[in-house]
Enzyme design. Structure first.
Site, PDB file in Angstrom:
ATOM      1  N   GLU A 117      26.859 -67.968  26.160  1.00 19.68           N
ATOM      2  CA  GLU A 117      28.138 -68.698  26.181  1.00 19.68           C
ATOM      3  C   GLU A 117      28.418 -69.356  24.823  1.00 19.68           C
ATOM      4  O   GLU A 117      29.234 -70.283  24.742  1.00 19.68           O
ATOM      5  CB  GLU A 117      28.129 -69.790  27.279  1.00 19.68           C
ATOM      6  CG  GLU A 117      27.849 -69.311  28.681  1.00 19.68           C
ATOM      7  CD  GLU A 117      29.003 -68.546  29.327  1.00 19.68           C
ATOM      8  OE1 GLU A 117      30.004 -68.288  28.653  1.00 19.68           O
ATOM      9  OE2 GLU A 117      28.847 -68.186  30.507  1.00 19.68           O
ATOM     10  N   HIS A 141      27.089 -77.002  29.710  1.00 21.05           N
ATOM     11  CA  HIS A 141      27.514 -76.140  30.819  1.00 21.05           C
ATOM     12  C   HIS A 141      26.416 -76.150  31.881  1.00 21.05           C
ATOM     13  O   HIS A 141      25.241 -75.959  31.563  1.00 21.05           O
ATOM     14  CB  HIS A 141      27.740 -74.720  30.296  1.00 21.05           C
ATOM     15  CG  HIS A 141      27.824 -73.667  31.354  1.00 21.05           C
ATOM     16  ND1 HIS A 141      28.740 -73.698  32.380  1.00 21.05           N
ATOM     17  CD2 HIS A 141      27.092 -72.543  31.545  1.00 21.05           C
ATOM     18  CE1 HIS A 141      28.576 -72.638  33.152  1.00 21.05           C
ATOM     19  NE2 HIS A 141      27.584 -71.918  32.674  1.00 21.05           N
ATOM     20  N   HIS A 143      25.443 -75.259  36.291  1.00 16.85           N
ATOM     21  CA  HIS A 143      25.801 -74.580  37.540  1.00 16.85           C
ATOM     22  C   HIS A 143      25.718 -75.601  38.673  1.00 16.85           C
ATOM     23  O   HIS A 143      24.736 -75.648  39.416  1.00 16.85           O
ATOM     24  CB  HIS A 143      24.869 -73.390  37.775  1.00 16.85           C
ATOM     25  CG  HIS A 143      25.060 -72.274  36.788  1.00 16.85           C
ATOM     26  ND1 HIS A 143      24.325 -71.109  36.821  1.00 16.85           N
ATOM     27  CD2 HIS A 143      25.925 -72.137  35.752  1.00 16.85           C
ATOM     28  CE1 HIS A 143      24.720 -70.308  35.834  1.00 16.85           C
ATOM     29  NE2 HIS A 143      25.690 -70.921  35.168  1.00 16.85           N
ATOM     30  N   GLU A 171      35.801 -94.262  40.924  1.00 17.95           N
ATOM     31  CA  GLU A 171      35.620 -94.350  39.477  1.00 17.95           C
ATOM     32  C   GLU A 171      35.677 -93.010  38.751  1.00 17.95           C
ATOM     33  O   GLU A 171      35.475 -92.950  37.526  1.00 17.95           O
ATOM     34  CB  GLU A 171      34.339 -95.126  39.169  1.00 17.95           C
ATOM     35  CG  GLU A 171      34.478 -96.531  39.747  1.00 17.95           C
ATOM     36  CD  GLU A 171      33.504 -97.554  39.226  1.00 17.95           C
ATOM     37  OE1 GLU A 171      32.808 -97.293  38.243  1.00 17.95           O
ATOM     38  OE2 GLU A 171      33.459 -98.633  39.838  1.00 17.95           O
ATOM     39  N   HIS A 212      31.359 -70.307  39.269  1.00 15.33           N
ATOM     40  CA  HIS A 212      30.365 -70.291  38.194  1.00 15.33           C
ATOM     41  C   HIS A 212      29.762 -71.677  37.909  1.00 15.33           C
ATOM     42  O   HIS A 212      28.546 -71.852  37.962  1.00 15.33           O
ATOM     43  CB  HIS A 212      31.026 -69.693  36.938  1.00 15.33           C
ATOM     44  CG  HIS A 212      30.099 -69.505  35.787  1.00 15.33           C
ATOM     45  ND1 HIS A 212      30.379 -68.685  34.714  1.00 15.33           N
ATOM     46  CD2 HIS A 212      28.884 -70.047  35.510  1.00 15.33           C
ATOM     47  CE1 HIS A 212      29.378 -68.726  33.856  1.00 15.33           C
ATOM     48  NE2 HIS A 212      28.462 -69.545  34.315  1.00 15.33           N
TER      49      HIS A 212
HETATM   50  P1  13P Z   1      22.377 -68.155  28.942  1.00 15.09           P
HETATM   51  O1  13P Z   1      20.962 -68.016  29.442  1.00 15.09           O
HETATM   52  O2  13P Z   1      22.745 -67.041  28.005  1.00 15.09           O
HETATM   53  O3  13P Z   1      22.630 -69.520  28.382  1.00 15.09           O
HETATM   54  O4  13P Z   1      23.337 -67.943  30.189  1.00 15.09           O
HETATM   55  C1  13P Z   1      23.312 -68.825  31.259  1.00 15.09           C
HETATM   56  C2  13P Z   1      24.641 -69.079  31.818  1.00 15.09           C
HETATM   57  O5  13P Z   1      24.797 -70.046  32.546  1.00 15.09           O
HETATM   58  C3  13P Z   1      25.780 -68.175  31.489  1.00 15.09           C
HETATM   59  O6  13P Z   1      26.968 -68.710  31.952  1.00 15.09           O
HETATM   60 ZN    ZN Z   2      26.716 -70.227  33.498  1.00 10.74          ZN
END
Ligand code: 13P
Ligand code: ZN
Length: 276
Positions: A117, A141, A143, A171, A212
């Site tokens: 990413e 980022h 999950h 909040e 995602h």
């Molecule tokens: P990477 O291992 O390349 O960081 O990918 C993980 C991910 O969450 C892709 O969206």
């Molecule tokens: Zn991801």
């Protein structure tokens, strides 16, 4: 001192571990990057060495990041392992003078490259610099389960998602006065998701990627963790409330007037496009 003891590496590593412990990073899920300050670069410079490493195309052009240095997690690497084996799981890369390519100057000792990413991270950092938000050096980022669940059920548009996050917990609007951006489905790691996300990041600091996860930008690692936790907690409260209401919209979410009152008492200027 060693590079492991530098504030930037220690704080970067801590966020990887904190996020893992929250359950946000199954397998290699999630990634983190940090645009180093002049002071960070000075502290880490004695340990950096390009060693003839090649310049590799970014996939995106970011002229306003020319010459910047980033600490970044590796493609396919596990957040769980960052604190255990720093040198293979994270690296420092330098951006060339055209903003078109990077080279590894520290870490990634097994030949790993930055996260898949990286384009999304670079375009977010670039938007921060372009918009005068230079202080936002962290892009994170994760999950996050409840946030993913939310966008599996309600339309993944910024207004709908923002109003749910704001109205589920008093909040959340203080943490996200500009609201939450939302993207529909994109293939992970694609330049399409990077460009679509960059558009949202011009006016938001956090976005949910349907099916995602979420991405956000912050000025410190602590702030990034706090933002992700707030987003995820509010999404979790909404999904729990909705389940308690038999799947229908919870009846007693905060009203728009209550949101305005929270902003007034905290001297916050919310994005009025997301208020009725
Ligand atoms: P990477 O291992 O390349 O960081 O990918 C993980 C991910 O969450 C892709 O969206
Ligand atoms: Zn991801």
């Amino acid at each position: 001192m060693s590079i492991e003891q530098s504030n930037c590496i220690r704080r970067f590593t801590r966020l990887c571990s904190d996020g893992y412990e929250q359950g946000w990073h199954e397998g290699n899920g999630g990634n983190l990057s940090y645009r180093m300050s002049a002071e960070d670069i000075e502290v880490c410079m004695p340990y950096m060495d390009a060693k003839g490493n090649p310049w590799i195309e970014n996939g995106v052009t970011v002229p306003n990041l020319a010459g910047s240095f980033f600490i970044v997690t590796g493609a396919g690497k596990y957040m769980r392992k960052v604190s255990i084996d720093l040198h293979t799981n994270i690296g420092i890369v330098e951006i060339n003078q055209d903003g078109t390519a990077y080279r590894v100057v520290w870490g990634f000792t097994d030949g790993t490259q930055p996260t898949s990413e990286f384009c999304a991270h670079l375009l977010t950092h670039s938007a921060n610099v372009a918009n005068g938000h230079e202080e936002d050096r962290v892009v994170y980022h994760a999950h996050v389960s409840n946030s993913i669940a939310l966008a599996n059920v309600v339309p993944a548009d910024s207004r709908t998602i923002t109003r749910i996050i704001w109205k589920s917990m008093a909040e959340a609007i203080i943490m996200f006065p500009e609201g939450i951006g939302a993207l529909g489905f994109y293939a992970p790691g694609s330049t399409d998701v990077a460009h679509a996300n960059a558009e949202l990041m011009k006016t938001h600091r956090c976005a949910i990627w349907a099916h995602h996860g979420a991405i956000l930008t912050a000025s410190t690692f602590d702030q990034a963790f706090g933002m992700m936790q707030t987003l995820e907690k509010s999404a979790g409260i909404y999904t729990a409330c909705r389940a308690m209401c038999g799947g229908t919209e919870p009846l007693q979410l905060l009203t728009d007037d209550q949101l305005r009152a929270i902003c007034a008492s905290n001297d916050i200027k919310p994005n009025t496009a997301y208020l009725d």
